[in-house]
Motif scaffolding. Structure first.
Motif, PDB file in Angstrom:
ATOM      1  N   UNK A 116      63.680   9.857  53.529  1.00  0.00           N
ATOM      2  CA  UNK A 116      63.947  10.893  52.651  1.00  0.00           C
ATOM      3  C   UNK A 116      63.054  10.541  51.985  1.00  0.00           C
ATOM      4  N   UNK A 117      62.238   9.355  52.072  1.00  0.00           N
ATOM      5  CA  UNK A 117      60.996   9.535  51.060  1.00  0.00           C
ATOM      6  C   UNK A 117      59.583   9.744  51.712  1.00  0.00           C
ATOM      7  N   UNK A 118      59.334  10.134  52.605  1.00  0.00           N
ATOM      8  CA  UNK A 118      58.344  10.771  53.392  1.00  0.00           C
ATOM      9  C   UNK A 118      58.412  12.050  53.161  1.00  0.00           C
ATOM     10  N   UNK A 119      59.424  13.190  52.587  1.00  0.00           N
ATOM     11  CA  UNK A 119      60.053  14.030  52.863  1.00  0.00           C
ATOM     12  C   UNK A 119      59.794  14.287  50.896  1.00  0.00           C
ATOM     13  N   UNK A 120      60.184  13.253  50.557  1.00  0.00           N
ATOM     14  CA  UNK A 120      60.182  13.391  49.037  1.00  0.00           C
ATOM     15  C   UNK A 120      58.669  13.783  48.604  1.00  0.00           C
ATOM     16  N   UNK A 121      57.848  12.636  48.858  1.00  0.00           N
ATOM     17  CA  UNK A 121      56.532  12.857  48.785  1.00  0.00           C
ATOM     18  C   UNK A 121      55.582  14.376  48.635  1.00  0.00           C
ATOM     19  N   UNK A 122      56.743  14.988  49.946  1.00  0.00           N
ATOM     20  CA  UNK A 122      55.497  16.133  50.768  1.00  0.00           C
ATOM     21  C   UNK A 122      56.261  16.785  49.239  1.00  0.00           C
ATOM     22  N   UNK A 123      57.298  17.295  48.834  1.00  0.00           N
ATOM     23  CA  UNK A 123      58.458  18.417  48.611  1.00  0.00           C
ATOM     24  C   UNK A 123      56.804  19.112  47.497  1.00  0.00           C
ATOM     25  N   UNK A 124      56.352  19.032  47.505  1.00  0.00           N
ATOM     26  CA  UNK A 124      55.525  20.009  46.296  1.00  0.00           C
ATOM     27  C   UNK A 124      53.977  20.994  47.226  1.00  0.00           C
ATOM     28  N   UNK A 125      53.819  20.261  48.979  1.00  0.00           N
ATOM     29  CA  UNK A 125      53.044  20.896  49.467  1.00  0.00           C
ATOM     30  C   UNK A 125      53.186  22.403  49.675  1.00  0.00           C
ATOM     31  N   UNK A 126      52.149  22.712  50.771  1.00  0.00           N
ATOM     32  CA  UNK A 126      52.091  24.278  51.353  1.00  0.00           C
ATOM     33  C   UNK A 126      53.378  24.329  52.589  1.00  0.00           C
TER      34      UNK A 126
END
Length: 266
Positions: A116-126
Protein backbone atom coordinates in the motif's frame (compact mmCIF):
# COMPACT_ATOMS: atom_id res chain seq x y z
CA UNK A 1 -18.79 -0.56 -23.66
CA UNK A 2 -21.51 -0.06 -26.24
CA UNK A 3 -24.06 -1.61 -26.20
CA UNK A 4 -24.40 -0.49 -22.58
CA UNK A 5 -25.86 -3.32 -20.54
CA UNK A 6 -27.74 -2.64 -17.32
CA UNK A 7 -30.16 -4.53 -15.13
CA UNK A 8 -33.66 -3.03 -15.50
CA UNK A 9 -34.01 -3.19 -11.71
CA UNK A 10 -30.97 -0.94 -11.23
CA UNK A 11 -31.48 1.75 -13.84
CA UNK A 12 -30.97 4.85 -11.75
CA UNK A 13 -30.89 7.20 -14.75
CA UNK A 14 -33.58 7.63 -17.37
CA UNK A 15 -32.78 6.61 -20.93
CA UNK A 16 -36.40 6.55 -22.10
CA UNK A 17 -35.75 9.16 -24.80
CA UNK A 18 -33.10 7.07 -26.51
CA UNK A 19 -34.27 5.89 -29.97
CA UNK A 20 -33.38 2.37 -31.05
CA UNK A 21 -31.35 3.65 -34.00
CA UNK A 22 -28.70 4.94 -31.59
CA UNK A 23 -28.39 1.56 -29.93
CA UNK A 24 -27.66 0.16 -33.39
CA UNK A 25 -24.44 2.22 -33.58
CA UNK A 26 -25.76 4.48 -36.31
CA UNK A 27 -25.22 7.43 -34.02
CA UNK A 28 -22.45 8.78 -36.25
CA UNK A 29 -24.97 9.28 -39.05
CA UNK A 30 -27.26 11.58 -37.12
CA UNK A 31 -27.22 14.74 -35.08
CA UNK A 32 -28.44 14.11 -31.56
CA UNK A 33 -30.82 16.38 -29.73
CA UNK A 34 -29.82 17.39 -26.21
CA UNK A 35 -32.41 14.95 -24.79
CA UNK A 36 -30.96 12.10 -26.85
CA UNK A 37 -27.41 12.97 -25.77
CA UNK A 38 -28.43 12.99 -22.10
CA UNK A 39 -30.29 9.70 -22.52
CA UNK A 40 -27.25 8.07 -24.14
CA UNK A 41 -25.08 9.30 -21.28
CA UNK A 42 -27.60 7.96 -18.78
CA UNK A 43 -27.54 4.57 -20.47
CA UNK A 44 -23.78 4.49 -19.97
CA UNK A 45 -24.16 5.56 -16.33
CA UNK A 46 -26.66 2.76 -15.78
CA UNK A 47 -24.10 0.26 -17.06
CA UNK A 48 -21.62 1.63 -14.51
CA UNK A 49 -24.20 1.11 -11.75
CA UNK A 50 -24.53 -2.50 -12.92
CA UNK A 51 -20.76 -2.97 -12.89
CA UNK A 52 -20.51 -1.44 -9.41
CA UNK A 53 -23.13 -3.86 -8.14
CA UNK A 54 -21.19 -6.85 -9.47
CA UNK A 55 -17.89 -5.52 -8.13
CA UNK A 56 -19.42 -5.39 -4.66
CA UNK A 57 -20.34 -9.06 -5.04
CA UNK A 58 -16.70 -9.88 -5.83
CA UNK A 59 -15.44 -8.02 -2.77
CA UNK A 60 -18.01 -9.71 -0.57
CA UNK A 61 -16.99 -13.14 -1.90
CA UNK A 62 -13.35 -12.41 -1.05
CA UNK A 63 -14.42 -11.30 2.43
CA UNK A 64 -16.54 -14.40 3.00
CA UNK A 65 -13.61 -16.61 2.02
CA UNK A 66 -11.30 -14.81 4.44
CA UNK A 67 -8.84 -13.52 1.82
CA UNK A 68 -9.91 -9.91 1.30
CA UNK A 69 -7.31 -8.52 3.76
CA UNK A 70 -4.47 -10.18 1.83
CA UNK A 71 -5.77 -9.51 -1.66
CA UNK A 72 -5.29 -6.72 -4.17
CA UNK A 73 -8.22 -5.76 -6.38
CA UNK A 74 -7.52 -3.58 -9.43
CA UNK A 75 -10.24 -1.93 -11.51
CA UNK A 76 -9.41 -0.19 -14.78
CA UNK A 77 -10.54 -0.01 -18.40
CA UNK A 78 -9.06 -0.28 -21.88
CA UNK A 79 -10.62 2.96 -23.18
CA UNK A 80 -12.91 5.82 -22.29
CA UNK A 81 -16.12 6.83 -24.04
CA UNK A 82 -17.10 9.99 -25.91
CA UNK A 83 -20.52 11.61 -25.75
CA UNK A 84 -20.19 14.44 -28.24
CA UNK A 85 -16.97 15.97 -26.97
CA UNK A 86 -14.81 17.06 -29.91
CA UNK A 87 -17.63 15.96 -32.22
CA UNK A 88 -17.32 12.21 -31.59
CA UNK A 89 -19.23 9.40 -29.90
CA UNK A 90 -18.22 6.00 -28.48
CA UNK A 91 -14.46 5.35 -28.71
CA UNK A 92 -11.58 4.45 -31.01
CA UNK A 93 -11.53 7.64 -33.07
CA UNK A 94 -9.33 10.17 -31.20
CA UNK A 95 -6.74 10.48 -28.44
CA UNK A 96 -8.61 13.16 -26.53
CA UNK A 97 -9.08 12.34 -22.85
CA UNK A 98 -12.74 11.36 -23.07
CA UNK A 99 -11.66 8.37 -25.16
CA UNK A 100 -8.31 7.39 -23.62
CA UNK A 101 -8.36 8.46 -19.95
CA UNK A 102 -9.54 5.60 -17.76
CA UNK A 103 -9.88 5.04 -14.02
CA UNK A 104 -7.37 2.97 -12.09
CA UNK A 105 -8.69 1.92 -8.70
CA UNK A 106 -6.54 -0.28 -6.49
CA UNK A 107 -7.80 -1.79 -3.23
CA UNK A 108 -4.96 -3.16 -1.10
CA UNK A 109 -5.77 -5.54 1.74
CA UNK A 110 -5.06 -4.49 5.33
CA UNK A 111 -2.39 -7.21 5.69
CA UNK A 112 -0.29 -5.72 2.85
CA UNK A 113 0.90 -2.38 4.33
CA UNK A 114 4.24 -2.25 2.49
CA UNK A 115 2.53 -2.68 -0.86
CA UNK A 116 0.00 0.00 0.00
CA UNK A 117 2.81 2.42 0.91
CA UNK A 118 4.64 1.79 -2.38
CA UNK A 119 1.49 2.41 -4.42
CA UNK A 120 0.50 5.53 -2.47
CA UNK A 121 3.93 7.03 -3.15
CA UNK A 122 3.23 6.90 -6.88
CA UNK A 123 -0.49 7.55 -6.90
CA UNK A 124 -0.10 10.84 -8.83
CA UNK A 125 2.39 9.52 -11.39
CA UNK A 126 1.71 9.11 -15.11
CA UNK A 127 0.53 5.60 -16.00
CA UNK A 128 -0.87 3.78 -19.04
CA UNK A 129 -2.19 0.31 -19.83
CA UNK A 130 1.29 -1.04 -20.52
CA UNK A 131 2.09 -0.56 -16.82
CA UNK A 132 -0.60 -2.93 -15.62
CA UNK A 133 1.07 -6.28 -16.29
CA UNK A 134 4.47 -5.32 -14.79
CA UNK A 135 2.63 -3.88 -11.78
CA UNK A 136 0.75 -7.14 -11.20
CA UNK A 137 3.94 -9.16 -11.63
CA UNK A 138 5.81 -6.91 -9.18
CA UNK A 139 3.05 -7.17 -6.57
CA UNK A 140 3.03 -10.97 -6.90
CA UNK A 141 6.81 -11.21 -6.63
CA UNK A 142 7.21 -12.28 -10.24
CA UNK A 143 9.95 -11.42 -12.72
CA UNK A 144 9.21 -8.68 -15.22
CA UNK A 145 10.30 -9.65 -18.77
CA UNK A 146 12.97 -7.41 -20.29
CA UNK A 147 10.66 -6.86 -23.28
CA UNK A 148 8.05 -5.15 -21.09
CA UNK A 149 7.37 -1.58 -22.22
CA UNK A 150 5.74 -0.60 -18.94
CA UNK A 151 7.06 0.10 -15.45
CA UNK A 152 5.48 -1.11 -12.19
CA UNK A 153 3.44 1.38 -10.21
CA UNK A 154 5.46 0.21 -7.21
CA UNK A 155 8.80 1.31 -8.72
CA UNK A 156 10.78 4.03 -6.94
CA UNK A 157 11.67 5.76 -10.22
CA UNK A 158 8.52 6.53 -12.19
CA UNK A 159 8.25 8.05 -15.65
CA UNK A 160 7.24 11.68 -15.95
CA UNK A 161 5.36 11.24 -19.23
CA UNK A 162 4.07 8.58 -21.60
CA UNK A 163 2.88 8.01 -25.16
CA UNK A 164 -0.48 7.09 -26.66
CA UNK A 165 -0.81 5.99 -30.29
CA UNK A 166 -3.95 5.50 -32.36
CA UNK A 167 -3.55 3.90 -35.79
CA UNK A 168 -7.07 3.05 -36.97
CA UNK A 169 -9.41 5.44 -38.71
CA UNK A 170 -6.69 8.04 -38.87
CA UNK A 171 -3.29 8.20 -37.27
CA UNK A 172 -2.78 10.20 -34.10
CA UNK A 173 -0.28 10.22 -31.26
CA UNK A 174 -0.12 11.95 -27.90
CA UNK A 175 2.45 12.73 -25.23
CA UNK A 176 0.96 12.99 -21.75
CA UNK A 177 2.54 14.46 -18.61
CA UNK A 178 0.97 15.10 -15.21
CA UNK A 179 -0.42 18.46 -16.28
CA UNK A 180 0.06 18.76 -20.04
CA UNK A 181 -0.86 16.90 -23.18
CA UNK A 182 0.27 17.17 -26.78
CA UNK A 183 -1.55 15.59 -29.73
CA UNK A 184 -0.07 15.05 -33.19
CA UNK A 185 -2.12 14.24 -36.29
CA UNK A 186 0.01 12.11 -38.62
CA UNK A 187 -2.06 13.08 -41.66
CA UNK A 188 -2.26 16.86 -41.29
CA UNK A 189 1.03 17.12 -39.30
CA UNK A 190 -0.74 19.56 -36.99
CA UNK A 191 0.11 19.48 -33.28
CA UNK A 192 -2.10 20.62 -30.42
CA UNK A 193 -1.22 21.32 -26.81
CA UNK A 194 -3.41 21.46 -23.72
CA UNK A 195 -2.87 22.55 -20.12
CA UNK A 196 -4.83 19.80 -18.38
CA UNK A 197 -4.58 21.51 -14.99
CA UNK A 198 -6.54 24.51 -16.29
CA UNK A 199 -8.29 22.98 -19.29
CA UNK A 200 -9.22 19.34 -18.55
CA UNK A 201 -11.75 19.28 -21.41
CA UNK A 202 -9.00 20.07 -23.95
CA UNK A 203 -10.67 23.08 -25.50
CA UNK A 204 -7.95 25.75 -25.67
CA UNK A 205 -5.03 24.83 -27.93
CA UNK A 206 -1.72 26.16 -26.54
CA UNK A 207 0.49 24.83 -29.33
CA UNK A 208 -0.29 26.24 -32.77
CA UNK A 209 1.97 24.82 -35.43
CA UNK A 210 2.97 22.06 -37.81
CA UNK A 211 5.81 19.58 -37.37
CA UNK A 212 7.36 17.46 -40.10
CA UNK A 213 6.85 14.28 -38.07
CA UNK A 214 6.23 13.03 -34.55
CA UNK A 215 9.95 12.92 -33.82
CA UNK A 216 10.18 16.65 -34.58
CA UNK A 217 7.45 17.35 -32.03
CA UNK A 218 9.31 15.30 -29.42
CA UNK A 219 12.51 17.21 -30.12
CA UNK A 220 10.64 20.52 -29.79
CA UNK A 221 9.18 19.49 -26.42
CA UNK A 222 12.61 18.45 -25.22
CA UNK A 223 14.22 21.70 -26.38
CA UNK A 224 11.55 23.72 -24.56
CA UNK A 225 12.07 21.50 -21.48
CA UNK A 226 8.48 20.25 -21.44
CA UNK A 227 9.88 16.72 -21.33
CA UNK A 228 13.36 15.54 -20.38
CA UNK A 229 14.22 12.35 -22.17
CA UNK A 230 17.65 12.00 -20.56
CA UNK A 231 16.61 12.45 -16.92
CA UNK A 232 17.39 9.82 -14.33
CA UNK A 233 13.72 9.21 -13.59
CA UNK A 234 13.07 8.38 -17.25
CA UNK A 235 16.21 6.35 -17.89
CA UNK A 236 14.55 2.95 -17.73
CA UNK A 237 11.34 4.09 -19.37
CA UNK A 238 12.51 5.97 -22.44
CA UNK A 239 13.95 4.86 -25.71
CA UNK A 240 15.22 7.09 -28.54
CA UNK A 241 12.28 8.78 -30.21
CA UNK A 242 13.17 7.24 -33.58
CA UNK A 243 12.73 3.76 -32.12
CA UNK A 244 9.38 4.71 -30.58
CA UNK A 245 8.05 6.07 -33.85
CA UNK A 246 9.43 3.21 -35.94
CA UNK A 247 7.76 0.68 -33.64
CA UNK A 248 4.34 2.02 -34.57
CA UNK A 249 2.94 0.32 -37.66
CA UNK A 250 0.53 2.52 -39.58
CA UNK A 251 -1.94 1.11 -42.06
CA UNK A 252 -1.49 2.27 -45.67
CA UNK A 253 -5.12 3.18 -46.26
CA UNK A 254 -6.95 3.54 -42.93
CA UNK A 255 -10.71 3.20 -42.87
CA UNK A 256 -12.10 6.45 -41.52
CA UNK A 257 -15.13 6.13 -39.21
CA UNK A 258 -18.23 7.78 -40.63
CA UNK A 259 -18.51 11.48 -39.78
CA UNK A 260 -16.15 11.10 -36.84
CA UNK A 261 -13.31 13.50 -37.66
CA UNK A 262 -12.64 15.47 -34.46
CA UNK A 263 -13.80 19.06 -34.43
CA UNK A 264 -10.99 21.63 -34.31
CA UNK A 265 -10.35 23.30 -30.98
CA UNK A 266 -9.79 26.97 -30.33
Amino acid sequence: HQPYYSDPADRNFSDADLPKVIADKRILEMKLSENHRVSLNNQYDNSIVNFDKNLSKLLEALRENGILDRSVVMVTGDHGEAFGEHGTYYHGTTVYDEQIKVPLLVRVGAKLPNLRKALETNRDSVATGVDMSPTILAMAGGEIPPTSEGTPLTAKARKSYDFVFWTAGYQMAAIVTKSQKFIYDMETRIAQGFDLSQDPEEIVNTLDGKFEDFTSLLEHLEQTQVIQRKSDSDAEHDQPSSQIVNRVKFSAEPERPLDSKPQPVR
